[in-house]
Design an enzyme around this catalytic site. Structure first.
Site, mmCIF file in Angstrom:
data_model
loop_
_atom_site.group_PDB
_atom_site.id
_atom_site.type_symbol
_atom_site.label_atom_id
_atom_site.label_comp_id
_atom_site.label_asym_id
_atom_site.label_seq_id
_atom_site.Cartn_x
_atom_site.Cartn_y
_atom_site.Cartn_z
ATOM 1 N N TRP A 214 0.838 -1.214 0.000
ATOM 2 C CA TRP A 214 0.000 0.000 0.000
ATOM 3 C C TRP A 214 0.867 1.256 0.000
ATOM 4 C CZ3 TRP A 214 -0.534 4.162 3.361
ATOM 5 C CH2 TRP A 214 -1.634 5.006 3.141
ATOM 6 N N LYS B 147 -6.094 -2.886 -1.865
ATOM 7 C CA LYS B 147 -6.280 -3.163 -0.437
ATOM 8 C C LYS B 147 -6.689 -1.920 0.350
ATOM 9 C CE LYS B 147 -3.168 -7.153 -0.169
ATOM 10 N NZ LYS B 147 -1.977 -7.757 0.481
ATOM 11 N N ASP B 148 -6.739 -0.776 -0.314
ATOM 12 C CA ASP B 148 -7.080 0.471 0.375
ATOM 13 C C ASP B 148 -8.565 0.456 0.781
ATOM 14 O OD1 ASP B 148 -6.138 3.506 0.778
ATOM 15 O OD2 ASP B 148 -8.191 3.512 0.001
ATOM 16 N N ILE B 149 -8.813 0.776 2.054
ATOM 17 C CA ILE B 149 -10.181 0.737 2.577
ATOM 18 C C ILE B 149 -11.082 1.742 1.859
ATOM 19 C CG2 ILE B 149 -11.608 1.049 4.637
ATOM 20 C CD1 ILE B 149 -9.911 -1.471 4.680
#
Length: 290
Positions: free
Chosen positions: A223, A242-244
């Site tokens: 990330w 994978k970033d929220i």
């Protein structure tokens, strides 16, 4: 001697949304209403805050750059490397009009990808912001710069790597860094000072090689490396699956009950190539400006 340079921006360059997003970082010297901001520029050992004033024209926007000690060509080159005026925003928009991200590209049309103002500063900021909510993330990076950086011409400059390499973790813990994050920031700065990590050379490498180099550093995961490629180097085709924020934005856009999986986002991002970075930016915008 004071100088002024005028630059014509692409017809659809979305200055208001760009400035609104930049305004999230409290370190930026920015007046959204006046459409003015200042950027830190270093050239031949001289540091100066260069003023950018955006103003509307019949075609869209122009920007006026004002400076003094840093020569205009160096300041303009630095500004171009940050604001990426030469990117084909119309082509990028058209690419997405045939995808499921079309509503975002209609809403935020012409919003440019903007790099962090300093390359080393971007890497430090990205490490600092790992796994934090945005409010505290900006609090922590602001404390870091206000404690160890320097203000020149009302502009904050990130500290030099040498300054941070000489710190002890306890000093950063006093700013509310975790011990591990303090160590990551200090150790990465030491690598730069010792010549084991050359950010200038890194700029010339392909994405995959940069990812491999950065993720080999303790405390720098995929990330962090992807965000550095995006906002440190302005690479156009990256999507941190994978970033929220990306996951939540797509959950809302796709009217889903659950967040999409990393694998699903990665598969979908193939449709968004070669401009996946703009997909990421516009998905983030949809979560920030809802």
């Amino acid at each position: 001697m004071m100088w002024n340079e005028e630059i014509s921006l692409p017809r659809n360059y979305n200055v208001p949304v760009m400035l609104r997003r930049l305004g999230a970082d409290p370190l930026h010297n920015l007046d959204e209403k006046e459409e003015r901001l200042k950027i830190p520029v270093v050239h031949n050992g001289k540091s100066e805050g260069i003023t950018l004033r955006f103003h509307r024209t019949e075609e869209g926007y122009n920007v006026n750059l004002t400076g003094d000690t840093v020569p205009p060509d160096a300041a303009c080159a630095k500004a171009e490397s940050i604001f990426l005026w030469n990117r084909p925003l119309e082509t990028i928009n058209e690419h997405f009009y045939s995808t499921d991200l079309a509503p975002l590209f209609e809403r935020f049309a012409g919003t440019p990808l903007v790099c962090e103002f300093e390359t080393y500063g971007c890497l430090m900021k990205t490490i600092i912001h790992q796994q934090l909510n945005m409010s505290f993330a900006y609090t922590l990076s602001s404390r870091f710069v206000e404690t160890y950086g320097e203000m020149i011409d009302d502009v904050w400059f990130y500290p030099e790597p040498e300054r941070i390499a000489g710190l002890e973790p306890e000093e950063l813990k006093q700013l509310q860094f975790s011990r591990s994050k303090a160590e990551y920031v200090i150790d990465t700065s030491k690598m730069i000072v010792e010549g084991k990590l050359d950010l200038e050379t890194l700029k010339e490498k392909p994405d995959e090689e940069i990812m491999k180099t950065l993720t080999a550093i303790r405390g720098v995961g995929p990330w962090t490396a992807q965000c550095f490629l995006l906002f440190g180097l302005g690479r156009p085709d990256l999507l941190p699956a994978k970033d929220i924020g990306i996951q939540n934005g797509l959950k809302h856009l796709w009217s889903r009950e659950d967040k999409p999986s990393v694998q699903e986002i990665q598969e979908k991002s193939k449709e968004w190539s070669p401009y996946a970075s703009y997909a990421a930016l516009y998905i983030w915008l949809s979560t920030e400006f809802n």
